[in-house]
Design an enzyme around this catalytic site. Structure first.
Site, PDB file in Angstrom:
ATOM      1  N   ARG A 105       0.835  -1.216   0.000  1.00  0.00           N
ATOM      2  CA  ARG A 105       0.000   0.000   0.000  1.00  0.00           C
ATOM      3  C   ARG A 105       0.863   1.257   0.000  1.00  0.00           C
ATOM      4  O   ARG A 105       0.542   2.253   0.653  1.00  0.00           O
ATOM      5  CB  ARG A 105      -0.936   0.038   1.227  1.00  0.00           C
ATOM      6  CG  ARG A 105      -1.985  -1.041   1.255  1.00  0.00           C
ATOM      7  CD  ARG A 105      -2.896  -0.991   0.028  1.00  0.00           C
ATOM      8  NE  ARG A 105      -4.059  -1.853   0.192  1.00  0.00           N
ATOM      9  CZ  ARG A 105      -4.112  -3.129  -0.191  1.00  0.00           C
ATOM     10  NH1 ARG A 105      -3.064  -3.710  -0.763  1.00  0.00           N
ATOM     11  NH2 ARG A 105      -5.221  -3.829  -0.015  1.00  0.00           N
TER      12      ARG A 105
ATOM     13  N   SER B 182     -10.580  -0.316   3.051  1.00  0.00           N
ATOM     14  CA  SER B 182      -9.826  -0.411   4.316  1.00  0.00           C
ATOM     15  C   SER B 182      -9.349   0.982   4.714  1.00  0.00           C
ATOM     16  O   SER B 182      -8.684   1.655   3.919  1.00  0.00           O
ATOM     17  CB  SER B 182      -8.586  -1.285   4.136  1.00  0.00           C
ATOM     18  OG  SER B 182      -8.931  -2.569   3.697  1.00  0.00           O
TER      19      SER B 182
ATOM     20  N   GLU C 137      -4.488   4.119   5.739  1.00  0.00           N
ATOM     21  CA  GLU C 137      -4.255   3.816   4.329  1.00  0.00           C
ATOM     22  C   GLU C 137      -4.851   4.924   3.460  1.00  0.00           C
ATOM     23  O   GLU C 137      -4.306   5.321   2.438  1.00  0.00           O
ATOM     24  CB  GLU C 137      -4.909   2.468   3.984  1.00  0.00           C
ATOM     25  CG  GLU C 137      -4.534   1.963   2.617  1.00  0.00           C
ATOM     26  CD  GLU C 137      -5.639   1.194   1.953  1.00  0.00           C
ATOM     27  OE1 GLU C 137      -6.574   1.828   1.413  1.00  0.00           O
ATOM     28  OE2 GLU C 137      -5.568  -0.047   1.955  1.00  0.00           O
TER      29      GLU C 137
HETATM   30  P1  FAD Z   1      -8.604   8.693  -5.551  1.00  0.00           P
HETATM   31  O1  FAD Z   1      -9.276   8.310  -4.293  1.00  0.00           O
HETATM   32  O2  FAD Z   1      -9.284   9.687  -6.415  1.00  0.00           O
HETATM   33  O3  FAD Z   1      -7.136   9.218  -5.199  1.00  0.00           O
HETATM   34  C1  FAD Z   1      -6.315   8.496  -4.310  1.00  0.00           C
HETATM   35  C2  FAD Z   1      -4.954   9.214  -4.198  1.00  0.00           C
HETATM   36  O4  FAD Z   1      -4.276   9.168  -5.440  1.00  0.00           O
HETATM   37  C3  FAD Z   1      -5.076  10.709  -3.884  1.00  0.00           C
HETATM   38  O5  FAD Z   1      -3.973  11.072  -3.104  1.00  0.00           O
HETATM   39  C4  FAD Z   1      -5.018  11.373  -5.250  1.00  0.00           C
HETATM   40  O6  FAD Z   1      -4.554  12.711  -5.207  1.00  0.00           O
HETATM   41  C5  FAD Z   1      -4.036  10.475  -5.965  1.00  0.00           C
HETATM   42  N1  FAD Z   1      -4.276  10.374  -7.423  1.00  0.00           N
HETATM   43  C6  FAD Z   1      -5.377   9.859  -8.027  1.00  0.00           C
HETATM   44  N2  FAD Z   1      -5.210   9.845  -9.371  1.00  0.00           N
HETATM   45  C7  FAD Z   1      -3.980  10.355  -9.603  1.00  0.00           C
HETATM   46  C8  FAD Z   1      -3.238  10.605 -10.803  1.00  0.00           C
HETATM   47  N3  FAD Z   1      -3.708  10.308 -12.022  1.00  0.00           N
HETATM   48  N4  FAD Z   1      -2.023  11.170 -10.678  1.00  0.00           N
HETATM   49  C9  FAD Z   1      -1.511  11.490  -9.453  1.00  0.00           C
HETATM   50  N5  FAD Z   1      -2.161  11.275  -8.295  1.00  0.00           N
HETATM   51  C10 FAD Z   1      -3.390  10.709  -8.377  1.00  0.00           C
HETATM   52  N6  FAD Z   1      -7.615  -0.626  -2.572  1.00  0.00           N
HETATM   53  C11 FAD Z   1      -6.815  -1.711  -2.665  1.00  0.00           C
HETATM   54  O7  FAD Z   1      -5.597  -1.584  -2.814  1.00  0.00           O
HETATM   55  N7  FAD Z   1      -7.336  -2.968  -2.591  1.00  0.00           N
HETATM   56  C12 FAD Z   1      -8.641  -3.197  -2.436  1.00  0.00           C
HETATM   57  O8  FAD Z   1      -9.062  -4.349  -2.366  1.00  0.00           O
HETATM   58  C13 FAD Z   1      -9.514  -2.075  -2.328  1.00  0.00           C
HETATM   59  N8  FAD Z   1     -10.836  -2.243  -2.130  1.00  0.00           N
HETATM   60  C14 FAD Z   1     -11.648  -1.159  -1.991  1.00  0.00           C
HETATM   61  C15 FAD Z   1     -13.019  -1.375  -1.796  1.00  0.00           C
HETATM   62  C16 FAD Z   1     -13.885  -0.303  -1.663  1.00  0.00           C
HETATM   63  C17 FAD Z   1     -15.358  -0.557  -1.453  1.00  0.00           C
HETATM   64  C18 FAD Z   1     -13.375   1.018  -1.739  1.00  0.00           C
HETATM   65  C19 FAD Z   1     -14.310   2.197  -1.636  1.00  0.00           C
HETATM   66  C20 FAD Z   1     -12.023   1.241  -1.934  1.00  0.00           C
HETATM   67  C21 FAD Z   1     -11.134   0.150  -2.065  1.00  0.00           C
HETATM   68  N9  FAD Z   1      -9.753   0.318  -2.261  1.00  0.00           N
HETATM   69  C22 FAD Z   1      -8.942  -0.773  -2.406  1.00  0.00           C
HETATM   70  C23 FAD Z   1      -9.164   1.668  -2.294  1.00  0.00           C
HETATM   71  C24 FAD Z   1      -9.230   2.365  -3.676  1.00  0.00           C
HETATM   72  O9  FAD Z   1     -10.203   1.791  -4.489  1.00  0.00           O
HETATM   73  C25 FAD Z   1      -7.886   2.330  -4.398  1.00  0.00           C
HETATM   74  O10 FAD Z   1      -6.879   2.934  -3.614  1.00  0.00           O
HETATM   75  C26 FAD Z   1      -7.929   3.041  -5.767  1.00  0.00           C
HETATM   76  O11 FAD Z   1      -6.725   2.856  -6.470  1.00  0.00           O
HETATM   77  C27 FAD Z   1      -8.201   4.546  -5.640  1.00  0.00           C
HETATM   78  O12 FAD Z   1      -8.472   5.030  -6.933  1.00  0.00           O
HETATM   79  P2  FAD Z   1      -9.202   6.401  -7.173  1.00  0.00           P
HETATM   80  O13 FAD Z   1      -9.130   6.681  -8.635  1.00  0.00           O
HETATM   81  O14 FAD Z   1     -10.547   6.402  -6.583  1.00  0.00           O
HETATM   82  O15 FAD Z   1      -8.229   7.400  -6.391  1.00  0.00           O
HETATM   83  N1  EPU Z   2     -11.125 -10.044  10.172  1.00  0.00           N
HETATM   84  C1  EPU Z   2     -11.765 -10.063  11.390  1.00  0.00           C
HETATM   85  N2  EPU Z   2     -12.726  -9.120  11.613  1.00  0.00           N
HETATM   86  C2  EPU Z   2     -13.073  -8.183  10.696  1.00  0.00           C
HETATM   87  C3  EPU Z   2     -12.390  -8.147   9.465  1.00  0.00           C
HETATM   88  C4  EPU Z   2     -11.417  -9.094   9.218  1.00  0.00           C
HETATM   89  O1  EPU Z   2     -11.495 -10.889  12.240  1.00  0.00           O
HETATM   90  O2  EPU Z   2     -13.981  -7.392  10.979  1.00  0.00           O
HETATM   91  C5  EPU Z   2     -10.143 -11.102   9.877  1.00  0.00           C
HETATM   92  C6  EPU Z   2     -10.724 -12.071   8.823  1.00  0.00           C
HETATM   93  O3  EPU Z   2     -11.475 -13.075   9.425  1.00  0.00           O
HETATM   94  C7  EPU Z   2      -9.479 -12.607   8.167  1.00  0.00           C
HETATM   95  C8  EPU Z   2      -8.498 -11.462   8.270  1.00  0.00           C
HETATM   96  O4  EPU Z   2      -9.006 -10.562   9.260  1.00  0.00           O
HETATM   97  O5  EPU Z   2      -8.965 -13.697   8.877  1.00  0.00           O
HETATM   98  C9  EPU Z   2      -8.285 -10.725   6.948  1.00  0.00           C
HETATM   99  O6  EPU Z   2      -9.533 -10.193   6.496  1.00  0.00           O
HETATM  100  P1  EPU Z   2      -9.838  -9.974   4.947  1.00  0.00           P
HETATM  101  O7  EPU Z   2      -9.574 -11.198   4.171  1.00  0.00           O
HETATM  102  O8  EPU Z   2     -11.187  -9.346   4.843  1.00  0.00           O
HETATM  103  O9  EPU Z   2      -8.737  -8.961   4.450  1.00  0.00           O
HETATM  104  P2  EPU Z   2      -8.115  -7.657   5.120  1.00  0.00           P
HETATM  105  O10 EPU Z   2      -6.729  -7.982   5.550  1.00  0.00           O
HETATM  106  O11 EPU Z   2      -9.036  -7.062   6.114  1.00  0.00           O
HETATM  107  C10 EPU Z   2      -6.961  -6.835   2.936  1.00  0.00           C
HETATM  108  C11 EPU Z   2      -6.879  -5.547   2.182  1.00  0.00           C
HETATM  109  C12 EPU Z   2      -8.108  -5.361   1.320  1.00  0.00           C
HETATM  110  C13 EPU Z   2      -8.173  -6.508   0.311  1.00  0.00           C
HETATM  111  C14 EPU Z   2      -8.261  -7.836   1.106  1.00  0.00           C
HETATM  112  C15 EPU Z   2      -8.238  -9.049   0.210  1.00  0.00           C
HETATM  113  C16 EPU Z   2      -5.501  -4.073   3.519  1.00  0.00           C
HETATM  114  C17 EPU Z   2      -5.438  -2.877   4.398  1.00  0.00           C
HETATM  115  N3  EPU Z   2      -6.718  -4.429   3.090  1.00  0.00           N
HETATM  116  O12 EPU Z   2      -8.046  -6.700   3.832  1.00  0.00           O
HETATM  117  O13 EPU Z   2      -7.971  -4.151   0.582  1.00  0.00           O
HETATM  118  O14 EPU Z   2      -9.283  -6.394  -0.546  1.00  0.00           O
HETATM  119  O15 EPU Z   2      -7.132  -7.915   2.022  1.00  0.00           O
HETATM  120  O16 EPU Z   2      -6.952  -9.320  -0.205  1.00  0.00           O
HETATM  121  O17 EPU Z   2      -4.469  -4.655   3.228  1.00  0.00           O
HETATM  122  C18 EPU Z   2      -8.444  -1.812   0.618  1.00  0.00           C
HETATM  123  O18 EPU Z   2      -7.216  -1.624   0.559  1.00  0.00           O
HETATM  124  O19 EPU Z   2      -9.250  -0.860   0.640  1.00  0.00           O
HETATM  125  C19 EPU Z   2      -8.963  -3.180   0.686  1.00  0.00           C
HETATM  126  C20 EPU Z   2     -10.256  -3.458   0.791  1.00  0.00           C
END
Ligand code: FAD
Ligand code: EPU
Length: 340
Positions: free
Chosen positions: A167, A240, A336
């Site tokens: 991240r 997250s 994050e």
């Molecule tokens: P924004 O939120 O618009 O911007 C994020 C940052 O990047 C800001 O600092 C912004 O200034 C900068 N930025 C954006 N675009 C540019 C550009 N073109 N040039 C320079 N800087 C820029 N993330 C994960 O890693 N794994 C996940 O599983 C995951 N699951 C998610 C689930 C949900 C429901 C949500 C809401 C979010 C999740 N995220 C996850 C976080 C998010 O989706 C990612 O970080 C994504 O890459 C953000 O993209 P965005 O275009 O919305 O960026």
């Molecule tokens: N867990 C709990 N309680 C909770 C949530 C999670 O006990 O309320 C436990 C789960 O049971 C599991 C472990 O924590 O054993 C991990 O949970 P999960 O698989 O949901 O993944 P996470 O570590 O919480 C990370 C990323 C996610 C990504 C998933 C899948 C980070 C900060 N988050 O979540 O990314 O989608 O793994 O790989 O690393 C994001 O960055 O926004 C994001 C959603």
């Protein structure tokens, strides 16, 4: 070159997935590289802060933005090289991430399937080296092009230039806010190796009773995510809110004596990663409402807006969550999400 359309006092409420209100003093949608050069040459914007906005899915807006918001909408997908094993595709920074994933799956190119359904844009993906289910952007990343805000110069960044980590990248550290990413090149595989070691993926795939393919893996990931993460269209959130912390093995062992059910994954010989969601759940606040905010009922690591929260309220609540976890476990959670 046609002039980009600059608007004033624009609401960002519908442009961030937390759904919080904040106004941009100036706002402009960027569709072409020329729009950026035009803005950088405009004296009005010489000394004001810029906020680069993608899909707004990793942001917490805590106040009005007294500068210029550039919303990235550069589209386009282009094949730039093909070898026996792989294809290099260049994506415009404004391409929606999940559409890019679907595009590659349709072309039977592997690499992005585990990253299905992550919200946001291609251009933001390198900022925090997005990851899920055993795959990170860095595994498929080839290079990116970005424009330096101070000089207007275009620069190419390779994977090592980006200093990707969990991240993390150079764009969250020393180059924070200094570059506008305009396109990203990804290396996709024509002979994909599937990453399906996560138990949840395996059981979903077994339940499908179909051959394992890029499409079935993507479908499994989509189902898993839909079951556990809130849809921002229904409940405001940014995924997250904190990173999963890494602690020394010695600290992990002593916590295990106190909390035998603690979960940890070895990340090196001396370090263990703990799921922050587990830590937060143990403080007893999973699914609870705190005014207009709280933690999601199915995933405590996701902070939510129950409708009327301000960014400041969510930020204050996040500090409370950090305090609860620190008091119980002595672990400091690191954010994050990008706080603006
Ligand atoms: P924004 O939120 O618009 O911007 C994020 C940052 O990047 C800001 O600092 C912004 O200034 C900068 N930025 C954006 N675009 C540019 C550009 N073109 N040039 C320079 N800087 C820029 N993330 C994960 O890693 N794994 C996940 O599983 C995951 N699951 C998610 C689930 C949900 C429901 C949500 C809401 C979010 C999740 N995220 C996850 C976080 C998010 O989706 C990612 O970080 C994504 O890459 C953000 O993209 P965005 O275009 O919305 O960026
Ligand atoms: N867990 C709990 N309680 C909770 C949530 C999670 O006990 O309320 C436990 C789960 O049971 C599991 C472990 O924590 O054993 C991990 O949970 P999960 O698989 O949901 O993944 P996470 O570590 O919480 C990370 C990323 C996610 C990504 C998933 C899948 C980070 C900060 N988050 O979540 O990314 O989608 O793994 O790989 O690393 C994001 O960055 O926004 C994001 C959603």
């Amino acid at each position: 070159m046609t002039k980009p359309h600059i608007q004033s006092h624009v609401s960002l409420k519908l442009l961030n997935t937390f759904g919080v209100e904040a106004k941009a003093k100036f706002f402009c949608q960027i569709r072409h590289l020329d729009d950026i050069q035009n803005i950088l040459q405009n004296p009005t914007f010489k000394d004001i802060p810029f906020l680069i906005l993608g899909g707004g899915s990793n942001l917490l807006l805590t106040q009005d933005f007294e500068g210029l918001v550039l919303q990235m909408d550069i589209q386009g997908i282009e094949k730039i090289q093909e070898t026996q094993d792989c294809v290099l595709l260049r994506f415009g920074a404004g391409v929606n991430w999940h559409s890019a994933v679907c595009y590659t799956i349709e072309k039977e190119l592997g690499g992005l399937e585990n990253l299905s359904l992550i919200p946001g844009t291609i251009g933001a993906a390198p900022i925090q080296n997005i990851g899920a289910y055993g795959v990170e952007l860095k595994d498929v990343f080839e290079s990116l092009e970005a424009i330096e805000i101070a000089t207007g110069k275009c620069q190419t960044f390779t994977s090592s230039d980006c200093k990707f980590g969990y991240r993390n990248s150079i764009f969250k550290q020393e180059l924070k806010g200094k570059f506008i990413i305009t396109s990203v090149v990804l290396r996709l595989s024509k002979n994909p190796k599937f990453t399906i070691s996560y138990g949840a993926i395996q059981s979903k795939l077994e339940s499908y009773d179909q051959d394992i393919s890029l499409k079935t893996i993507s479908n499994a990931i989509i189902e898993i995510r839909q079951n556990k993460l809130p849809d921002p269209a229904k409940i405001g959130n940014s995924g997250s809110f904190f990173k999963n912390p890494t602690i020394p093995n010695t600290q992990f062992e002593s916590l295990k004596n106190q909390f035998p059910s603690i979960i940890g994954y070895a990340v090196s010989e001396s370090k263990t990663k703990i799921p922050a969601g587990w830590l937060i759940e143990q403080t007893g606040i999973k699914g609870k409402h705190f005014g207009n905010t709280g933690t999601y009922e199915k995933q405590a690591l996701v902070l939510v807006n129950h409708g009327q929260a301000t960014g400041k309220e969510i930020l204050d609540f996040s500090k409370k969550v950090q305090r609860f976890v620190f008091e119980k476990f002595g672990i400091q959670l690191e954010r994050e999400v990008n706080v603006i």
